[in-house]
Design a protein around this motif. Structure first.
Motif, PDB file in Angstrom:
ATOM      1  N   THR A  58       0.841  -1.202   0.000  1.00  0.00           N
ATOM      2  CA  THR A  58       0.000   0.000   0.000  1.00  0.00           C
ATOM      3  C   THR A  58       0.875   1.251   0.000  1.00  0.00           C
ATOM      4  OG1 THR A  58      -0.149  -0.071   2.407  1.00  0.00           O
ATOM      5  CG2 THR A  58      -1.936  -1.117   1.176  1.00  0.00           C
ATOM      6  N   TYR A  60       0.628   5.739   0.373  1.00  0.00           N
ATOM      7  CA  TYR A  60      -0.223   6.832   0.832  1.00  0.00           C
ATOM      8  C   TYR A  60       0.453   8.188   0.579  1.00  0.00           C
ATOM      9  CZ  TYR A  60      -2.658   3.153   3.369  1.00  0.00           C
ATOM     10  OH  TYR A  60      -3.353   2.020   3.693  1.00  0.00           O
ATOM     11  N   THR A  69      -6.670   4.251   5.421  1.00  0.00           N
ATOM     12  CA  THR A  69      -6.222   2.893   5.123  1.00  0.00           C
ATOM     13  C   THR A  69      -6.927   2.390   3.876  1.00  0.00           C
ATOM     14  OG1 THR A  69      -5.896   2.437   7.485  1.00  0.00           O
ATOM     15  CG2 THR A  69      -5.995   0.549   5.993  1.00  0.00           C
ATOM     16  N   SER A  71      -7.684  -0.823   1.343  1.00  0.00           N
ATOM     17  CA  SER A  71      -7.720  -2.275   1.358  1.00  0.00           C
ATOM     18  C   SER A  71      -8.555  -2.747   0.179  1.00  0.00           C
ATOM     19  CB  SER A  71      -8.303  -2.788   2.679  1.00  0.00           C
ATOM     20  OG  SER A  71      -9.634  -2.324   2.843  1.00  0.00           O
TER      21      SER A  71
END
Length: 126
Positions: A58, A60, A69, A71
């Motif tokens: 992931t 950011y 977050t 997902s």
């Protein structure tokens, strides 16, 4: 034709939370990295978060790190963005996007994505 449909936006007070969802059509969802971007009035569309096709990596933007977050659930062709500790500056239309080619690593640039949803409005008030 790939379709991406975002949902979950709304009005929330500062410090609150929202969970955005992006449902994708097609049987190849699980082979593409996915991203979330946002666009505030008068501003360029900016990167928020991205996730690899397997979901094991992931990425950011610095502005949301530690609060958001990303997902995905490949069995349900859906990618999520959990947003906590929302700030006034998070107000924007949020878009999900699919990476141009399968099995490519995620990218933070919008040019790396060629399918986009219609967007969902997130408004944070004080």
């Amino acid at each position: 034709q790939v379709q991406l449909v975002e949902s979950g936006g709304g009005l929330v007070q500062t410090g609150g939370s929202l969970r955005l969802s992006c449902a994708a059509s097609g049987r190849t969802f699980s082979t593409y990295a996915m991203g979330w971007f946002r666009q505030a009035p008068g501003k360029e569309r900016e990167f928020v978060a991205a996730i690899s096709w397997r979901g094991d990596s992931t990425y950011y933007a610095d502005s949301v790190k530690g609060r958001f977050t990303i997902s995905r659930n490949n069995a349900k062709n859906t990618v999520f963005l959990q947003m906590n500790s929302l700030e006034l500056e998070d107000t924007a239309v949020y878009y999900c996007a699919r990476r141009r080619q399968p099995a490519m690593v995620p990218t933070t640039t919008k040019e790396g994505y060629n399918y986009w949803g219609q967007g969902t409005q997130v408004t944070v008030s004080s």
